[in-house]
Scaffold this motif. Structure first.
Motif, short mmCIF file in Angstrom:
data_model
loop_
_atom_site.label_atom_id
_atom_site.label_comp_id
_atom_site.label_asym_id
_atom_site.label_seq_id
_atom_site.Cartn_x
_atom_site.Cartn_y
_atom_site.Cartn_z
N ARG A 4 8.02 -5.77 -8.40
CA ARG A 4 7.30 -6.20 -9.64
C ARG A 4 7.61 -5.25 -10.83
O ARG A 4 7.62 -3.95 -10.57
CB ARG A 4 5.86 -6.14 -9.33
CG ARG A 4 5.61 -7.22 -8.08
CD ARG A 4 4.13 -7.20 -7.79
NE ARG A 4 3.31 -5.97 -7.39
CZ ARG A 4 3.21 -5.60 -6.09
NH1 ARG A 4 3.57 -6.43 -5.25
NH2 ARG A 4 2.76 -4.25 -5.67
N THR A 5 7.51 -5.67 -11.89
CA THR A 5 7.56 -5.02 -13.22
C THR A 5 6.15 -4.15 -13.48
O THR A 5 5.35 -4.66 -12.70
CB THR A 5 7.89 -5.73 -14.26
OG1 THR A 5 6.71 -6.69 -14.56
CG2 THR A 5 9.08 -6.75 -14.16
N ALA A 6 6.44 -3.28 -14.27
CA ALA A 6 5.23 -2.36 -14.69
C ALA A 6 4.17 -3.29 -15.38
O ALA A 6 3.10 -3.26 -15.14
CB ALA A 6 5.92 -1.45 -15.72
N THR A 7 4.48 -4.60 -16.06
CA THR A 7 3.76 -5.57 -16.71
C THR A 7 3.01 -6.05 -15.58
O THR A 7 1.73 -6.30 -15.65
CB THR A 7 4.43 -6.37 -17.76
OG1 THR A 7 5.04 -5.44 -18.59
CG2 THR A 7 3.49 -7.24 -18.27
N GLN A 8 3.87 -6.66 -14.53
CA GLN A 8 2.93 -7.39 -13.49
C GLN A 8 2.03 -6.51 -12.82
O GLN A 8 0.91 -6.74 -12.27
CB GLN A 8 4.00 -7.69 -12.66
CG GLN A 8 5.06 -9.05 -13.14
CD GLN A 8 6.12 -9.35 -12.15
OE1 GLN A 8 6.74 -8.35 -11.77
NE2 GLN A 8 6.45 -10.73 -11.98
N LEU A 9 2.56 -5.09 -12.56
CA LEU A 9 1.44 -4.34 -11.84
C LEU A 9 0.24 -3.89 -12.64
O LEU A 9 -0.77 -3.92 -12.13
CB LEU A 9 2.11 -3.07 -11.55
CG LEU A 9 3.46 -3.10 -10.44
CD1 LEU A 9 4.15 -1.64 -10.35
CD2 LEU A 9 2.71 -3.22 -9.22
N ARG A 10 0.36 -3.80 -13.97
CA ARG A 10 -0.80 -3.62 -14.79
C ARG A 10 -1.61 -4.84 -14.69
O ARG A 10 -2.94 -4.96 -14.83
CB ARG A 10 -0.35 -3.22 -16.28
CG ARG A 10 -0.16 -1.79 -16.34
CD ARG A 10 0.21 -1.38 -18.00
NE ARG A 10 1.04 -2.37 -18.67
CZ ARG A 10 2.42 -2.09 -18.72
NH1 ARG A 10 2.86 -0.95 -18.05
NH2 ARG A 10 3.23 -2.95 -19.39
#
Length: 133
Positions: A4-10
Motif C-alpha cells: 500500500r502507498t503512504a496515501t493509502q496507509l494514511r
C-alpha cells in the motif's frame, strides 16, 4: 500480499476511527456515553466522590441493577473509579477519573440543553402528533 502507498496507509488510519463506519470501535463508546444513566451519573459526580447510596438518591428512578451496571461499565471504560475503604460497614466511593472529567463539559452541556429546551421539544411533538392524526 499487495503493498500500500503512504496515501493509502494514511487513509486507512484516518478511517479506522470514523464513527460513520459500521466497524468503527468508537461506536461502542458513543453507545455508552449516549445512555441517559451515564450522562446523569457523570454530571452527578461532577461535585466530587459520592457513595452508591448518594448516587441512588440523587438520580431518581434508576434501579439498583441499572445503577450497578452503569457504574461497572463506566469503571471498565476508565471514566469512573471505585474506591473501597475498610470500615464497618465497608465504604465504597465513586469518582470521575481525569478521562471522565474530560467528558464532563459535554455531558453538562447536553443536560443543560435538555432542561432548557424540553418545553419546545414537547410542543413540537404535540404539533407533529396532531398533524399526523
Amino acid at each position: 500480499m499487495a503493498t500500500r502507498t503512504a496515501t493509502q496507509l494514511r487513509a486507512e488510519e484516518r478511517d479506522r476511527y470514523d464513527a460513520y463506519l459500521a466497524a468503527c470501535p468508537a461506536r461502542k463508546l458513543l453507545d455508552r456515553i449516549s445512555d441517559k444513566w451515564v450522562s446523569l451519573l457523570l454530571t452527578a459526580l461532577a461535585g466530587g466522590p459520592q457513595r452508591y447510596s448518594e448516587l441512588s438518591r440523587t438520580i431518581a428512578g434508576v434501579s439498583q441493577k441499572m445503577l450497578t451496571q452503569t457504574l461497572r461499565g463506566l469503571e471498565r471504560d476508565g471514566l469512573v473509579t471505585r474506591t473501597v475503604t475498610a470500615a464497618v460497614p465497608v465504604r465504597v466511593d465513586y469518582a470521575l477519573t481525569p478521562l471522565g472529567a474530560s467528558l464532563l463539559p459535554v455531558m453538562t452541556a447536553i443536560k443543560a440543553w435538555a432542561e432548557t429546551n424540553i418545553e419546545a421539544v414537547e410542543r413540537a411533538q404535540r404539533a407533529y402528533d396532531q398533524a399526523g392524526a
